[in-house]
Write an enzyme that holds these catalytic residues in place. Structure first.
Site, PDB file in Angstrom:
ATOM      1  N   GLU A 167      -1.384  -5.531   8.928  1.00 47.87           N
ATOM      2  CA  GLU A 167      -0.623  -4.851   9.972  1.00 47.87           C
ATOM      3  C   GLU A 167      -1.337  -4.955  11.313  1.00 47.87           C
ATOM      4  O   GLU A 167      -2.516  -4.623  11.415  1.00 47.87           O
ATOM      5  CB  GLU A 167      -0.451  -3.366   9.625  1.00 47.87           C
ATOM      6  CG  GLU A 167       0.304  -3.113   8.327  1.00 47.87           C
ATOM      7  CD  GLU A 167       0.449  -1.615   8.039  1.00 47.87           C
ATOM      8  OE1 GLU A 167       0.076  -0.788   8.901  1.00 47.87           O
ATOM      9  OE2 GLU A 167       0.936  -1.274   6.943  1.00 47.87           O
TER      10      GLU A 167
ATOM     11  N   LYS B  94      -0.835  -9.490   3.289  1.00 44.93           N
ATOM     12  CA  LYS B  94      -0.116  -8.928   4.439  1.00 44.93           C
ATOM     13  C   LYS B  94      -1.044  -7.983   5.185  1.00 44.93           C
ATOM     14  O   LYS B  94      -1.699  -7.140   4.563  1.00 44.93           O
ATOM     15  CB  LYS B  94       1.156  -8.192   3.999  1.00 44.93           C
ATOM     16  CG  LYS B  94       1.939  -7.607   5.192  1.00 44.93           C
ATOM     17  CD  LYS B  94       3.346  -7.178   4.788  1.00 44.93           C
ATOM     18  CE  LYS B  94       3.394  -5.873   4.041  1.00 44.93           C
ATOM     19  NZ  LYS B  94       2.910  -4.708   4.839  1.00 44.93           N
TER      20      LYS B  94
ATOM     21  N   ASP C 275       0.830  -1.203   0.000  1.00 45.88           N
ATOM     22  CA  ASP C 275       0.000   0.000   0.000  1.00 45.88           C
ATOM     23  C   ASP C 275       0.867   1.256   0.000  1.00 45.88           C
ATOM     24  O   ASP C 275       0.361   2.372  -0.114  1.00 45.88           O
ATOM     25  CB  ASP C 275      -1.015   0.000   1.144  1.00 45.88           C
ATOM     26  CG  ASP C 275      -0.394  -0.131   2.522  1.00 45.88           C
ATOM     27  OD1 ASP C 275       0.849  -0.152   2.620  1.00 45.88           O
ATOM     28  OD2 ASP C 275      -1.150  -0.218   3.516  1.00 45.88           O
ATOM     29  N   SER C 276       2.191   1.049   0.053  1.00 50.18           N
ATOM     30  CA  SER C 276       3.136   2.149  -0.187  1.00 50.18           C
ATOM     31  C   SER C 276       2.879   2.802  -1.537  1.00 50.18           C
ATOM     32  O   SER C 276       3.301   3.936  -1.779  1.00 50.18           O
ATOM     33  CB  SER C 276       4.579   1.627  -0.135  1.00 50.18           C
ATOM     34  OG  SER C 276       4.730   0.452  -0.928  1.00 50.18           O
TER      35      SER C 276
ATOM     36  N   ASP D 189      -0.697  -6.256   0.095  1.00 48.94           N
ATOM     37  CA  ASP D 189      -1.215  -5.634   1.313  1.00 48.94           C
ATOM     38  C   ASP D 189      -2.737  -5.572   1.284  1.00 48.94           C
ATOM     39  O   ASP D 189      -3.333  -5.277   0.242  1.00 48.94           O
ATOM     40  CB  ASP D 189      -0.694  -4.191   1.434  1.00 48.94           C
ATOM     41  CG  ASP D 189       0.636  -4.097   2.146  1.00 48.94           C
ATOM     42  OD1 ASP D 189       0.938  -4.979   2.965  1.00 48.94           O
ATOM     43  OD2 ASP D 189       1.383  -3.132   1.880  1.00 48.94           O
TER      44      ASP D 189
ATOM     45  N   GLU E 175       9.237  -3.911  10.835  1.00 47.63           N
ATOM     46  CA  GLU E 175       9.658  -2.615  10.290  1.00 47.63           C
ATOM     47  C   GLU E 175      10.109  -1.663  11.392  1.00 47.63           C
ATOM     48  O   GLU E 175       9.395  -1.457  12.376  1.00 47.63           O
ATOM     49  CB  GLU E 175       8.508  -1.980   9.492  1.00 47.63           C
ATOM     50  CG  GLU E 175       8.886  -0.642   8.886  1.00 47.63           C
ATOM     51  CD  GLU E 175       7.908  -0.141   7.836  1.00 47.63           C
ATOM     52  OE1 GLU E 175       8.107   0.990   7.345  1.00 47.63           O
ATOM     53  OE2 GLU E 175       6.947  -0.866   7.503  1.00 47.63           O
TER      54      GLU E 175
END
Length: 264
Positions: free
Chosen positions: A114, A112, A45-46, A84, A181
């Site tokens: 978070e 992925k 999602d960067s 993501d 991270e």
């Protein structure tokens, strides 16, 4: 070429063979990475920041991720492709499953997400329904408004113990990979050694099983702030294919990330 799988990464961990991974967002770069042997990619999602020009990852939608996942899959048919689930795409286990199905149909091998122990039920549900999960702990960019910015996480005994506990909980729930991270090297080492699943670091020192970089950071084309852990491999080589090969070689040998890219 034989497909790279989750089992491939598990074998790397067992053999203590470090591996490199990278973000990818389109067909052309995905094909270039695969051609050079870089076979683990993340549609992150960067892309909200690097591709769309937002100041955070929060505006990214599931449709955005699915679109870019399909493009990357066409460029790298045999890669292990992570995608993501973006902000608010997995607030409940049911929502997570529905959105995971969308990105898996687009070509992802794994999703992925978070967060820590609060995700245990979600990870269990996805895993039981044949959706492989990669966890993400430490600096989780979707929580930027809670953290008050992009800061190193897991410093101090209480914070580090909590992250280790989160990592073990995600693994027990069925997660098959973990991204760490922006955490101190010492904590990254503890977590990597405590888990049976492979751990991929970004800003976590060279003690994890694998490394990941945002593609734009690896090639020095990020506008604005450059993270401490980033290295511009293109500046050293002058050729993008050579830069990919150098990134892989430095990760595999443990040269990158160096002390100058790490936190304590």
């Amino acid at each position: 070429m034989k497909p790279t799988t989750i089992a491939s990464l598990q074998k790397y961990k067992q053999d203590k063979k470090r591996f490199a991974t990278i973000t990818a967002y389109d067909y052309s770069f995905a094909k270039l990475f695969a051609d050079e042997g870089l076979n683990v990619m993340l549609v992150g999602d960067s892309l909200g920041m690097t591709v769309q020009g937002h100041d955070s990852t929060l505006p990214v939608t599931v449709a955005d991720i699915a679109y870019h996942t399909a493009a990357v899959r066409r460029g790298a048919p045999n890669c292990l492709l992570l995608a993501d689930l973006p902000f608010m795409a997995y607030a409940t286990p049911e929502q997570a499953f529905e959105n995971a199905a969308t990105v898996m149909r687009a070509g992802a091998n794994m999703v992925k997400i978070e967060g820590g122990e609060w995700l245990v039920e979600t990870v269990k549900m996805l895993t039981e329904r044949a959706v492989p999960v990669c966890g993400h702990l430490g600096l989780t960019p979707q929580s930027v408004n809670i953290f008050g910015g992009y800061k190193v996480q897991g410093r101090g005994n209480e914070a580090s113990d909590r992250l280790l506990s989160d990592a073990l909980a995600l693994e027990a729930a069925g997660a098959q990979l973990l991204v760490l991270e922006c955490v101190p090297v010492e904590l990254a080492k503890r977590i990597t050694e405590a888990l049976a699943i492979p751990v991929i670091g970004i800003g976590a020192g060279n003690v994890t099983d694998g490394q990941i970089l945002v593609m734009h950071d690896a090639f020095g084309i990020t506008g604005g702030h450059i993270p401490k852990f980033a290295k511009n491999f293109l500046a050293e080589t002058g050729d993008i294919r050579a830069a990919v090969r150098q990134y892989m070689a430095e990760v595999e040998s443990g040269v990158y990330p160096g002390e100058e890219h790490s936190f304590h």
